[in-house]
Design an enzyme around this catalytic site. Structure first.
Site, PDB file in Angstrom:
ATOM      1  N   ASP A  38      12.341  -1.572   1.230  1.00 12.07           N
ATOM      2  CA  ASP A  38      11.546  -2.169   2.303  1.00 12.07           C
ATOM      3  C   ASP A  38      12.169  -3.482   2.772  1.00 12.07           C
ATOM      4  OD1 ASP A  38       9.826  -0.077   2.059  1.00 12.07           O
ATOM      5  OD2 ASP A  38       8.221  -1.197   1.068  1.00 12.07           O
ATOM      6  N   ALA A  39      12.691  -4.266   1.830  1.00 10.40           N
ATOM      7  CA  ALA A  39      13.291  -5.552   2.188  1.00 10.40           C
ATOM      8  C   ALA A  39      14.527  -5.347   3.074  1.00 10.40           C
ATOM      9  CB  ALA A  39      13.670  -6.320   0.927  1.00 10.40           C
ATOM     10  N   TYR A  41      15.081  -2.754   5.029  1.00 11.45           N
ATOM     11  CA  TYR A  41      14.578  -2.285   6.331  1.00 11.45           C
ATOM     12  C   TYR A  41      14.084  -3.469   7.161  1.00 11.45           C
ATOM     13  CZ  TYR A  41      11.592   0.015   9.777  1.00 11.45           C
ATOM     14  OH  TYR A  41      11.000   0.418  10.954  1.00 11.45           O
ATOM     15  N   LEU A  88      -9.667  25.135  16.263  1.00 10.55           N
ATOM     16  CA  LEU A  88      -9.495  26.375  15.508  1.00 10.55           C
ATOM     17  C   LEU A  88     -10.825  26.905  14.985  1.00 10.55           C
ATOM     18  CD1 LEU A  88      -6.310  25.600  13.372  1.00 10.55           C
ATOM     19  CD2 LEU A  88      -6.468  27.004  15.431  1.00 10.55           C
ATOM     20  N   LYS A 120      -3.363  22.444   6.441  1.00  2.58           N
ATOM     21  CA  LYS A 120      -4.207  21.915   7.505  1.00  2.58           C
ATOM     22  C   LYS A 120      -4.485  20.441   7.204  1.00  2.58           C
ATOM     23  CE  LYS A 120      -8.475  22.542  10.097  1.00  2.58           C
ATOM     24  NZ  LYS A 120      -8.838  21.121  10.044  1.00  2.58           N
ATOM     25  N   CYS A 439     -12.022 -18.093 -12.552  1.00  2.00           N
ATOM     26  CA  CYS A 439     -12.727 -16.903 -13.053  1.00  2.00           C
ATOM     27  C   CYS A 439     -11.717 -15.948 -13.683  1.00  2.00           C
ATOM     28  CB  CYS A 439     -13.456 -16.213 -11.908  1.00  2.00           C
ATOM     29  SG  CYS A 439     -14.231 -14.656 -12.377  1.00  2.00           S
TER      30      CYS A 439
END
Length: 674
Positions: A38-39, A41, A88, A120, A439
């Protein structure tokens, strides 16, 4: 003066980048077989964007950079299909499938026709129009004859080629209309719902609803943010030679670079083979990346399709052989709550275990308290559970006729079950939250946000490493990062001396930051990078932001009542203040605001309140600061002058009490002219 033409090298590189990006789009979105990360790209796309910004004449209508979305529409324009888009007929079960088969198969000894079978996909039907190989328009099905023009939204789908790929032996028709389905992958859909849940937005029931809703956004930029995909499965009008069979049509579209189900489909020679394919696909249903609800069966011979003809809304030559619904009834044993990484409290139904779609389900998310109320789900209810559209079980609703009167309504806890902090549920929102940044349930998310590029910018601190640091008790809040020792970090999995040294050095560098980055890093809800910068400009110090009243906060540019309340609630929390103090003790610092400029108002500390006529309050503030004054958001003992216009309230009263000089707008302007 003529604009110089871009250098030939820039033109060649732009052409190469467009070709590479579309190639990788095809590998990722169509073939599900990416060749680069991804980097890598993103780097290609950034380079092309920069080239086109520097040389606008290099941008082409089909450039990948045009997928970010166009300007919002006021409404969708009607689009008339040249051939009716049909839906359909369904076959629910083997008996109905057999009845359809007997209607299309010839009687006697003549062999039955071959049929093309494919999954489908459960999505939104669209038509794509290509002219001369370029994408020209696209529309929803609508009533079959007239749909809505959603061309701008379809352009944002990365898997949709804006130009068809001519190849040897593969003709590109002068006009090609393609029937397709827009859908979402299961993991993308789950991620979209998680994001919506954290923001308190709309939760989609299934990927089909999400795809259809995304496709009909009037603002294409919103569509561009949705993870839509597309699958082409048929032809409309075609100018020039066209395939003779359904399978050849799919292979042709696939060869042109359009995403199809060619590799997942099968040509079947009889009903027995159809049933076998149906059984295989149903058993593989869970492993598919997208949601399917059956098998589409089409007569392969297109000439025979024409002879079989159509009903008013569906073709006689095709049928949707549907899978059984994935639903079951079970009882809600209890409703509890989980705390997410951003503090969102999500109601969770604990169910009497039941099998749904081949998986045993024992709990189901209820998303938020508003959904619990809308569905009226109670502890003890018999409910209908489904897994349609998601791997995560989903409660459709209660079976109210099965109630005995012993069912109990659910109420959110007043305190976080993970840390005991008081739960916040703003009036206009549906997501309850724990505001405590320490938290235990959300500390990992806070640390990752704290270290992000817009925050403290700590390199080498990824999700896996944060998991280890928190799980081993080495880090309990962001400030603990500054106490990490080299030897204990080096001993962690997949670390070592060099990696530990890089991390410790990056953490140490982050101690010297800026006020906007520190404010953003705290993870105050609704406070993004722009809001953090505005707060820093307005108040000048962290302490001033922490002590600001709501009326002071809403004076900041782009800070509305909801954001102001979120900031006040954050710093009202004792644990959050302690966490901030711990950061400051750990050595986190930022440069003080620049000293006021020397001028006729030097030494004055001014506050503006009420309405001004000659200028806005931000303009008045800028003018005062340019002449040497310090401008504060609220009246304190150090305030020397208060400029009060009509509507001045508590600040004016406080100024009188403290003895500050009170000026009207005219007097202030007179001072600036001296």
């Amino acid at each position: 003066m003529m604009t110089p033409s871009p250098p030939p090298a820039a033109r060649r590189r732009a052409d190469e980048l467009r070709r590479l990006i579309e190639h990788h789009n095809h590998r990722y979105y169509v073939l599900d077989d990416p060749e680069i990360s991804d980097a890598e790209y993103d780097a290609l796309l950034r380079e092309l964007t920069a080239l086109e910004e520097k040389h606008p004449e290099l941008a082409t209508p089909d450039s990948p950079t045009r997928r970010v979305g166009a300007a919002p529409l006021e409404k969708f324009i009607p689009f008339r299909h040249s051939r009716q888009m049909l839906s359909l007929q369904n076959a629910a079960g083997s008996e109905e499938m057999k009845e359809w088969w007997e209607r299309i198969a010839p009687a006697g000894d003549e062999p039955p026709p071959a049929v093309w079978c494919e999954p489908k996909v459960d999505g939104a039907a669209v038509e794509l129009v290509y002219a001369g190989g370029s994408f020209r328009a696209g529309a929803t099905r609508g009533d079959g004859w007239v749909g809505e023009d959603v061309s701008a939204n379809l352009r944002t789908i990365r898997g949709l080629p804006l130009s068809l790929r001519p190849r040897k032996g593969v003709p590109v028709a002068p006009l090609l209309e393609v029937r397709a389905e827009v859908y979402m992958n299961k993991t993308d859909f789950a991620g979209l719902n998680r994001q919506a849940e954290e923001r308190g937005g709309k939760i989609f029931a299934n990927p089909r609803n999400a795809a259809a809703g995304s496709l009909r956004q009037l603002d294409p930029r919103l569509t561009a943010e949705r993870p839509l995909r597309i699958l082409c499965h048929g032809l409309g009008t075609v100018e020039g030679p066209s395939p003779a069979t359904q399978r050849e049509a799919i292979a042709w579209l696939d060869a042109l670079g359009l995403p199809t189900a060619l590799r997942r489909g099968r040509l079947c020679a009889g009903l027995e083979q159809v049933e076998l394919f149906y059984a295989e696909l149903e058993s593989a249903r869970e492993s598919l990346p997208f949601e399917i609800d059956g098998v589409v069966v089409k007569v392969d011979d297109i000439a025979l399709q024409e002879r079989l003809g159509e009903r008013s809304r569906s073709p006689r030559w095709a049928v949707a052989y549907k899978f059984p619904p994935r639903e079951a009834r079970t009882r809600v044993l209890d409703i509890t709550v989980t705390v997410g990484r951003t503090g969102a409290l999500t109601p969770l139904a604990i169910l009497e275990p039941v099998w749904v779609g081949g998986v045993q389900v024992s709990n189901a998310t209820l998303h938020n308290i508003e959904m619990v109320r809308e569905k009226d789900v109670r502890i003890g209810d018999m409910v209908v559970v489904t897994r349609a559209g998601d791997v995560i079980p989903f409660i459709i609703g209660p079976v109210k006729e099965a109630r005995t009167g012993e069912e109990r309504e659910y109420h959110l806890p007043r305190h976080c079950p993970a840390c005991g902090a008081e739960v916040l549920l703003p009036e206009a929102e549906v997501i309850a939250r724990c505001p405590n940044i320490a938290c235990p349930a959300q500390v990992k998310g806070h640390i990752l946000h704290f270290a992000s590029r817009g925050g403290m910018d700590i390199d080498h601190l990824g999700e896996r490493l944060v998991d280890q640091l928190v799980d081993k008790g080495m880090v309990r809040d962001p400030a603990d990062l500054y106490g990490l020792r080299h030897e204990e970090v080096a001993a962690l999995d997949r670390m070592g001396d060099k990696s530990a040294a890089n991390l410790i050095a990056s953490i140490d560098r982050s101690r010297r930051t800026t006020l906007p980055k520190l404010l953003y890093a705290l993870g105050i809800r609704h406070v993004g990078e722009a809001s953090a910068a505005a707060l820093a400009r307005h108040f000048g110090s962290l302490e001033a932001v922490m002590d600001a009243a709501g009326e002071d906060l809403v004076e900041v540019q782009d800070i509305g009542p909801a954001v102001a309340e979120s900031i006040r609630a954050f710093f009202k929390g004792k644990a959050n203040r302690q966490a901030v103090e711990k950061l400051l003790r750990a050595g986190v610092t930022y440069p003080p605001p620049a000293a006021p400029a020397a001028g006729p108002l030097s030494g004055m500390v001014m506050v503006f309140t009420g309405e001004l006529e000659a200028m806005t309050r931000p303009q008045a503030r800028s003018l005062a600061e340019s002449l040497g004054a310090t401008v504060d958001p609220s009246v304190t003992r150090r305030t020397t002058h208060v400029v009060a216009g009509p509507g001045a309230g508590s600040k004016l009263a406080k100024a009188r009490k403290l003895g500050a000089a009170i000026l009207d707008e005219a007097a202030f302007l007179e001072m600036t002219r001296r």
